[in-house]
Structures are given as structure tokens and as C-alpha cells.
Scaffold this motif. Structure first.
Motif: not given
Length: 362
Positions: A128-145, A154-158
């Protein structure tokens, strides 16, 4: 680190051994057809050593290797954060929030990744810690686009969901629990397996969508031909697109998913090594590492519109390195599906990866 790496032996327990039994047939079914090439090879190997026993002995070692592949992107990113801490903080405007965000990412990725390797029994904490960071990281670094990066994440989260579900099944004995609680735990594990299987092919679905969108939106065929020119030819590209799309659908519904995941993992490793050969871009000489500009090219990956990419050889190399380890972790996530299976919420639960061998019933 004081904790020891957990590598269960093949005969440690019946539950551990059963994990690898589904790789082979139980030997009770006989085939009337002539054995194929792979079948004949397995029979020759089985004459020298029991393939089933070999899987039980080396299965846990293989699982550890796959876990190493899965966490490589987190280890690489944490090392990059530590070595370029000030530059990472500068992306947030050198504010206190940037210091907290980078420090949090460094600690979570390094501790949780090493924890999954050294103490997998606590996977319900590390995953869960790695999943949370993997989901949060694109938003923190402005990479959502940056959809390519997001889909790869998402594949790694899977893969982390599949690993977490499997570790939960191994650690859950069910003793002292009511039937209702056991049903809830079983449903939670099966739902996590389903979520992981659905997320695994995200990166390939994005590539298929990117190709189709260029074909449908572009009115100028030269743009499409420029895209196709990166591959060996339009026919091969179209065939590869169909194969990837069908493979993603088979993984999602759980039909021949283990075999398809194995094929996609091998294909992905080959593509990553071809597209990002980081070992050929640098050389050591004169007491320092140098980037070979003549051999290195700009990576054909999507970047966020806001990304301020300077023409610096080391920055280009860092992009190659990040996507190389991202692809390696994605292949590790696919191999987890091959290793553990699709779970109960699948059209085909008991799929055989290897053919029947003569001593499979031993």
C-alpha cells in the motif's frame, strides 16, 4: 539491515508447494495426440531431473527475482532523489513543501522496496505504501497529462495488487475467525487480484489508443507514415497492434492470461532493451563517467507539456534510464501474473504454463 531475506524452501509447507503445483499438470490426464516440440523437450529434461521437484525448489527463488524486477523503478527513483536532492526540491520552487515531498518519496520508495525484498510477510504494509506513492507521484510532479507515464505506473500498481493479494493469502491462516469474516477476507483478496489483473495491461492499451488516434484524427497521411516509419513496416505494426490488443483483453478477462502475460513480459523486455540501451550510452574514462552523445538519441516517449527539458546529455540519459527501469518493473508485474495466476475471478483459473511431463504426479 538486520532482517533476513525470506526465501521459503520447496518443501517448507504444503501451502507453499501448492503455489507451484499449478505450473504442471497432475499427470492424471493422458493425451492421445503426439507430443509437440515443447512437450518432447520437457520429457527429455524430466528424464534427468523431476521438473515438478525442480519448480518447487527454484520457484521461491524465481519469485524473489520477480519481486526484484518489480521494485527496480522505486529503487532507481529513490537513488535519483538522493543524488539530485536539491534539483528535485527545485521543481517545487525550493519551498518547504518540496523538501517534505522529496524526502517522503525517498523514504517511502527505499524502505518499502527493500522491505518487500527482505520481509515479504509484511507485504500488506509495503505494497500500500508503494501504491500510494505511485498514484501520488504524477500529481506532485505535474505529470498527470503524461499518459504514457501514468499508464506505466498503473501497470506497476496492478503488479503490486497481485503481489499483495498473494502475500495476504499466504499469511492468512483463518484461525480464530468467524465464517463471515473469512468470507470478507476472501472477497477482499479476490477483488484485489481482479483489480491488479485489470490494471496490468494499461500501458499496452495506451499504446494501442495512441496509434489508433493518430490514424483516425490525422488528415495528413504523412503524419501517420512518420509514426509507422519507427517500426519495420505498416503491416508488422498493425499485426503487433492487434496482438497487443487481444493480449490485453485476454489478461483482463483471465483467459490464457498467464501464457499471454509471459509473452508480453518477454516482448516488453526486448523492446525496452532496444529502445533504451542505457549501458551503451555511457562510458568510464579518465576517472569519470561520460555520456556518449554519438550513440544516444532522444527517447521516443511522451513528456508533459510543462516539462522544461534542456538539451543536456545527462538529462536525456536520465530519461532513458527512468523508462528502462519502468519497463523492467512492468515486465516484473506481468511475470507476477504468470507466477501466481489470475485468481478466482477469471474465466480460466487453472491454466498450465508448461506441458505435462511423465513424473508430474510425483
Amino acid at each position: 539491515m538486520a532482517s533476513q531475506i525470506e526465501l521459503p524452501s520447496g518443501g517448507a509447507s504444503e501451502n507453499t508447494a501448492e503455489v507451484y503445483d499449478h505450473l504442471l499438470d497432475n499427470g492424471k490426464k493422458s493425451s492421445k495426440n503426439e507430443p509437440g516440440l515443447l512437450q518432447r523437450i520437457m520429457l527429455r529434461v524430466d528424464e534427468q531431473v523431476s521438473v515438478k521437484l525442480l519448480l518447487k525448489v527454484w520457484g521461491p527463488r524465481l519469485e524473489f527475482f520477480i519481486r526484484c524486477m518489480l521494485v527496480t523503478i522505486f529503487l532507481e527513483d529513490s537513488v535519483g532523489m538522493a543524488s539530485h536532492f536539491s534539483e528535485q526540491v527545485g521543481q517545487f520552487g525550493s519551498s518547504s513543501f518540496g523538501v517534505v515531498a522529496v524526502t517522503l518519496g525517498l523514504l517511502v520508495q527505499s524502505i518499502a522496496s527493500l522491505g518487500l525484498l527482505a520481509k515479504p510477510s509484511l507485504g500488506h504494509v509495503w505494497c500500500p505504501l508503494l501504491i500510494g506513492w505511485e498514484v501520488l507521484q504524477p500529481a506532485l510532479y505535474g505529470q498527470l497529462t503524461n499518459f504514457e507515464l501514468v499508464c506505466g505506473s498503473l501497470s506497476i500498481v496492478g503488479g503490486l495488487c497481485l503481489l499483495m493479494a498473494h502475500l495476504q493469502k499466504e499469511s492468512d491462516s483463518g484461525e480464530g475467525k468467524s465464517s463471515a469474516q473469512r468470507e470478507i477476507d476472501t472477497f477482499r483478496v479476490e477483488s484485489t487480484e481482479l483489480a491488479g489483473r485489470l490494471l496490468l495491461p494499461s500501458t499496452y492499451l495506451y499504446q494501442a489508443w495512441l496509434f489508433l488516434s493518430m490514424v483516425m484524427v490525422s488528415r495528413d497521411t504523412s503524419g501517420v507514415m512518420d509514426y509507422l516509419s519507427k517500426f519495420s513496416g505498416s503491416v508488422v505494426s498493425a499485426a503487433l497492434l492487434v496482438i497487443l490488443t487481444i493480449g490485453c483483453l485476454l489478461i483482463a478477462v483471465g483467459l490464457r492470461s498467464r501464457t499471454v502475460a509471459l509473452g508480453l513480459a518477454i516482448l516488453n523486455i526486448a523492446f525496452v532493451c532496444y529502445e533504451h540501451p542505457i549501458w551503451s550510452f555511457i562510458s568510464y574514462g579518465g576517472g569519470e563517467w561520460k555520456v556518449n552523445d554519438a550513440k544516444m538519441w532522444m527517447p521516443t516517449v511522451s513528456l508533459a507539456d510543462s516539462a522544461d527539458l534542456q538539451i543536456d546529455p545527462w538529462q536525456v540519459y536520465d530519461i532513458h534510464k527512468y523508462y528502462f527501469f519502468l519497463g523492467l518493473s512492468t515486465s516484473g508485474a506481468l511475470l507476477l501474473l504468470t507466477h501466481y495466476g489470475p485468481g478466482k475471478m477469471a474465466l480460466q483459473q487453472n491454466e498450465l504454463v508448461l506441458p505435462t511431463v511423465s513424473r508430474a504426479q510425483d
